[in-house]
Design a protein around this motif. Structure first.
Motif, PDB file in Angstrom:
ATOM      1  N   GLY A 110     -44.041  24.322  10.097  1.00 36.79           N
ATOM      2  CA  GLY A 110     -44.069  25.460  11.003  1.00 36.79           C
ATOM      3  C   GLY A 110     -45.284  25.441  11.898  1.00 36.79           C
ATOM      4  N   CYS A 111     -46.409  25.038  11.365  1.00 38.91           N
ATOM      5  CA  CYS A 111     -47.647  24.914  12.125  1.00 38.91           C
ATOM      6  C   CYS A 111     -48.320  23.592  11.773  1.00 38.91           C
ATOM      7  CB  CYS A 111     -48.568  26.091  11.810  1.00 38.91           C
ATOM      8  SG  CYS A 111     -50.128  26.073  12.686  1.00 38.91           S
ATOM      9  N   ASN A 112     -48.343  23.270  10.524  1.00 43.57           N
ATOM     10  CA  ASN A 112     -48.969  22.040  10.048  1.00 43.57           C
ATOM     11  C   ASN A 112     -47.929  20.973   9.749  1.00 43.57           C
ATOM     12  OD1 ASN A 112     -52.015  22.433   9.646  1.00 43.57           O
ATOM     13  ND2 ASN A 112     -51.138  24.346   8.886  1.00 43.57           N
ATOM     14  N   GLU A 113     -48.367  19.732   9.822  1.00 45.63           N
ATOM     15  CA  GLU A 113     -47.519  18.586   9.530  1.00 45.63           C
ATOM     16  C   GLU A 113     -47.708  18.166   8.073  1.00 45.63           C
ATOM     17  OE1 GLU A 113     -48.469  15.538  12.351  1.00 45.63           O
ATOM     18  OE2 GLU A 113     -48.520  16.998  13.985  1.00 45.63           O
ATOM     19  N   TYR A 114     -46.653  17.621   7.468  1.00 47.12           N
ATOM     20  CA  TYR A 114     -46.737  17.119   6.105  1.00 47.12           C
ATOM     21  C   TYR A 114     -46.122  15.735   6.035  1.00 47.12           C
ATOM     22  CZ  TYR A 114     -41.836  18.480   5.743  1.00 47.12           C
ATOM     23  OH  TYR A 114     -40.486  18.602   5.948  1.00 47.12           O
ATOM     24  N   GLN A 115     -46.448  15.032   4.955  1.00 51.66           N
ATOM     25  CA  GLN A 115     -45.873  13.715   4.704  1.00 51.66           C
ATOM     26  C   GLN A 115     -45.965  13.412   3.230  1.00 51.66           C
ATOM     27  OE1 GLN A 115     -48.180  10.960   6.983  1.00 51.66           O
ATOM     28  NE2 GLN A 115     -49.892  10.988   5.585  1.00 51.66           N
ATOM     29  N   GLY A 116     -45.224  12.416   2.803  1.00 55.82           N
ATOM     30  CA  GLY A 116     -45.241  12.016   1.402  1.00 55.82           C
ATOM     31  C   GLY A 116     -44.275  10.878   1.167  1.00 55.82           C
ATOM     32  N   MET A 117     -43.886  10.711  -0.086  1.00 56.11           N
ATOM     33  CA  MET A 117     -42.968   9.673  -0.513  1.00 56.11           C
ATOM     34  C   MET A 117     -41.733  10.336  -1.124  1.00 56.11           C
ATOM     35  SD  MET A 117     -44.749   6.820   0.029  1.00 56.11           S
ATOM     36  CE  MET A 117     -43.928   5.618  -0.982  1.00 56.11           C
ATOM     37  N   TRP A 118     -40.628   9.599  -1.139  1.00 58.67           N
ATOM     38  CA  TRP A 118     -39.402  10.103  -1.740  1.00 58.67           C
ATOM     39  C   TRP A 118     -38.708   8.985  -2.503  1.00 58.67           C
ATOM     40  CZ3 TRP A 118     -34.790   7.806  -1.086  1.00 58.67           C
ATOM     41  CH2 TRP A 118     -34.693   6.900  -0.027  1.00 58.67           C
ATOM     42  N   ALA A 119     -37.862   9.383  -3.443  1.00 55.02           N
ATOM     43  CA  ALA A 119     -36.999   8.453  -4.170  1.00 55.02           C
ATOM     44  C   ALA A 119     -35.793   9.234  -4.672  1.00 55.02           C
ATOM     45  CB  ALA A 119     -37.726   7.811  -5.336  1.00 55.02           C
ATOM     46  N   VAL A 120     -34.647   8.585  -4.736  1.00 56.44           N
ATOM     47  CA  VAL A 120     -33.435   9.190  -5.283  1.00 56.44           C
ATOM     48  C   VAL A 120     -32.996   8.381  -6.487  1.00 56.44           C
ATOM     49  CG1 VAL A 120     -32.657  10.187  -3.116  1.00 56.44           C
ATOM     50  CG2 VAL A 120     -31.939   7.888  -3.715  1.00 56.44           C
ATOM     51  N   SER A 121     -32.238   9.014  -7.364  1.00 60.99           N
ATOM     52  CA  SER A 121     -31.723   8.324  -8.546  1.00 60.99           C
ATOM     53  C   SER A 121     -30.466   9.037  -9.029  1.00 60.99           C
ATOM     54  CB  SER A 121     -32.776   8.293  -9.656  1.00 60.99           C
ATOM     55  OG  SER A 121     -33.128   9.603 -10.042  1.00 60.99           O
ATOM     56  N   GLY A 122     -29.717   8.335  -9.855  1.00 64.89           N
ATOM     57  CA  GLY A 122     -28.533   8.929 -10.460  1.00 64.89           C
ATOM     58  C   GLY A 122     -27.307   8.852  -9.583  1.00 64.89           C
ATOM     59  N   THR A 123     -26.266   9.454 -10.079  1.00 67.43           N
ATOM     60  CA  THR A 123     -24.955   9.447  -9.442  1.00 67.43           C
ATOM     61  C   THR A 123     -24.893  10.466  -8.321  1.00 67.43           C
ATOM     62  OG1 THR A 123     -23.970   8.872 -11.567  1.00 67.43           O
ATOM     63  CG2 THR A 123     -22.486   9.770  -9.909  1.00 67.43           C
ATOM     64  N   TRP A 124     -24.194  10.127  -7.239  1.00 71.74           N
ATOM     65  CA  TRP A 124     -23.931  11.071  -6.148  1.00 71.74           C
ATOM     66  C   TRP A 124     -22.684  11.868  -6.492  1.00 71.74           C
ATOM     67  CZ3 TRP A 124     -25.788  13.483  -2.105  1.00 71.74           C
ATOM     68  CH2 TRP A 124     -24.906  14.108  -1.221  1.00 71.74           C
ATOM     69  N   ASN A 125     -22.813  13.184  -6.508  1.00 71.28           N
ATOM     70  CA  ASN A 125     -21.685  14.080  -6.742  1.00 71.28           C
ATOM     71  C   ASN A 125     -21.470  14.900  -5.481  1.00 71.28           C
ATOM     72  OD1 ASN A 125     -21.317  13.445  -9.574  1.00 71.28           O
ATOM     73  ND2 ASN A 125     -23.276  14.474  -9.873  1.00 71.28           N
ATOM     74  N   PRO A 126     -20.420  14.608  -4.708  1.00 68.62           N
ATOM     75  CA  PRO A 126     -20.223  15.329  -3.453  1.00 68.62           C
ATOM     76  C   PRO A 126     -19.874  16.796  -3.688  1.00 68.62           C
ATOM     77  CG  PRO A 126     -18.344  13.909  -3.906  1.00 68.62           C
ATOM     78  CD  PRO A 126     -19.378  13.617  -4.968  1.00 68.62           C
ATOM     79  N   PHE A 127     -20.249  17.636  -2.725  1.00 66.95           N
ATOM     80  CA  PHE A 127     -19.881  19.049  -2.728  1.00 66.95           C
ATOM     81  C   PHE A 127     -18.421  19.123  -2.299  1.00 66.95           C
ATOM     82  CE2 PHE A 127     -19.325  22.989  -0.269  1.00 66.95           C
ATOM     83  CZ  PHE A 127     -19.685  23.919  -1.226  1.00 66.95           C
ATOM     84  N   GLU A 128     -17.549  19.520  -3.226  1.00 65.62           N
ATOM     85  CA  GLU A 128     -16.122  19.539  -2.924  1.00 65.62           C
ATOM     86  C   GLU A 128     -15.439  20.847  -3.292  1.00 65.62           C
ATOM     87  OE1 GLU A 128     -14.833  14.941  -3.437  1.00 65.62           O
ATOM     88  OE2 GLU A 128     -15.069  16.068  -5.292  1.00 65.62           O
ATOM     89  N   SER A 129     -15.995  21.571  -4.219  1.00 65.43           N
ATOM     90  CA  SER A 129     -15.286  22.721  -4.778  1.00 65.43           C
ATOM     91  C   SER A 129     -15.334  23.959  -3.902  1.00 65.43           C
ATOM     92  CB  SER A 129     -15.870  23.072  -6.144  1.00 65.43           C
ATOM     93  OG  SER A 129     -17.205  23.551  -5.987  1.00 65.43           O
ATOM     94  N   GLY A 130     -16.251  24.012  -2.955  1.00 66.35           N
ATOM     95  CA  GLY A 130     -16.434  25.229  -2.169  1.00 66.35           C
ATOM     96  C   GLY A 130     -17.407  26.184  -2.820  1.00 66.35           C
ATOM     97  N   VAL A 131     -17.765  25.910  -4.072  1.00 67.75           N
ATOM     98  CA  VAL A 131     -18.735  26.722  -4.807  1.00 67.75           C
ATOM     99  C   VAL A 131     -19.867  25.797  -5.237  1.00 67.75           C
ATOM    100  CG1 VAL A 131     -19.113  28.153  -6.848  1.00 67.75           C
ATOM    101  CG2 VAL A 131     -16.917  28.247  -5.653  1.00 67.75           C
ATOM    102  N   PRO A 132     -21.134  26.121  -4.876  1.00 71.24           N
ATOM    103  CA  PRO A 132     -22.239  25.247  -5.269  1.00 71.24           C
ATOM    104  C   PRO A 132     -22.292  25.033  -6.778  1.00 71.24           C
ATOM    105  CG  PRO A 132     -22.976  26.855  -3.671  1.00 71.24           C
ATOM    106  CD  PRO A 132     -21.581  27.250  -4.084  1.00 71.24           C
ATOM    107  N   ASP A 133     -22.485  23.802  -7.168  1.00 77.08           N
ATOM    108  CA  ASP A 133     -22.585  23.387  -8.560  1.00 77.08           C
ATOM    109  C   ASP A 133     -23.949  22.733  -8.748  1.00 77.08           C
ATOM    110  OD1 ASP A 133     -22.461  21.492 -10.809  1.00 77.08           O
ATOM    111  OD2 ASP A 133     -20.334  22.006 -10.891  1.00 77.08           O
ATOM    112  N   PRO A 134     -24.650  22.996  -9.860  1.00 77.00           N
ATOM    113  CA  PRO A 134     -25.974  22.391 -10.074  1.00 77.00           C
ATOM    114  C   PRO A 134     -25.947  20.863 -10.081  1.00 77.00           C
ATOM    115  CG  PRO A 134     -25.575  24.118 -11.693  1.00 77.00           C
ATOM    116  CD  PRO A 134     -24.300  23.921 -10.932  1.00 77.00           C
ATOM    117  N   GLU A 135     -24.783  20.273 -10.321  1.00 72.52           N
ATOM    118  CA  GLU A 135     -24.672  18.811 -10.359  1.00 72.52           C
ATOM    119  C   GLU A 135     -24.296  18.209  -9.006  1.00 72.52           C
ATOM    120  OE1 GLU A 135     -25.553  16.942 -13.041  1.00 72.52           O
ATOM    121  OE2 GLU A 135     -26.206  18.871 -13.838  1.00 72.52           O
TER     122      GLU A 135
END
Length: 187
Positions: free
Chosen positions: A100-125
């Protein structure tokens, strides 16, 4: 199945965009370094990652997003006020943007299975595990205290990242339990 994803947040607000002069250019660093190579996906022991019909995770490398809504500490959902809050993902495992005013940066990584949003209701998985680490940001003061408060809330949310998911074409950041942190539309 191995998935390579990249997340980098590339968006910076010019000091003039926050309407004030910088009084301090200190950088704050939090988090721990990522142990896997930047941009890599840790293979999952989950057999659905290699089973027939498994869904490949969307490619996020080289994408940029504008945050539209976020959860406040009290749990309310708020529209981002008078600012451009951004998040971008790079193929090399770097994340950066504007809070919003200041810039940020860092590192990222992903892991595990991709579970697409399909049900129309958010699921924690929904989505996939996401780790943001080694986050740092500038500490410039802006004229508007409300913008600085919102910025603090956004930076706190980034440190809670645990999952990401695409819902109706928008990037959603979730905590490790799948609770909403913020939503962003393509830049």
């Amino acid at each position: 199945m191995r998935r390579n994803l990249s997340l980098i947040l590339v968006a910076a607000l010019a000091l003039s965009a926050c309407g004030g002069a910088a009084t301090d250019s200190t950088t704050t660093t939090l988090g721990t370094p990522i142990t896997s190579p930047p941009g890599s996906t840790v293979p999952s022991d989950d057999p659905t990652t290699t089973a027939a019909g498994a869904v490949d995770a969307p490619e996020l490398g080289g994408t940029s997003w504008n945050v539209t809504d976020y959860r406040t500490p009290g749990g309310a959902i708020t529209n981002v006020w008078k600012t451009d809050v951004t998040i971008s993902f790079s193929a090399d495992g770097m994340v950066s943007g504007s809070a919003g005013c200041n810039e940020y940066q860092g590192m990222w990584a992903v892991s595990g299975t991709w579970n697409p949003f399909e049900s129309g209701v958010p699921d924690p998985e929904d989505g996939q595990e996401l780790t943001l680490s080694s986050l740092s940001w500038t500490e410039m003061a802006c004229d508007d205290q409300a913008i600085m408060e919102q910025e603090g809330e956004i930076l706190d949310l980034l440190q809670q990242a645990g999952r990401w998911v695409l819902i109706r074409g928008n990037f959603n950041l979730r905590d490790a339990d799948g609770s909403f942190l913020f939503e962003a539309e393509p830049a």
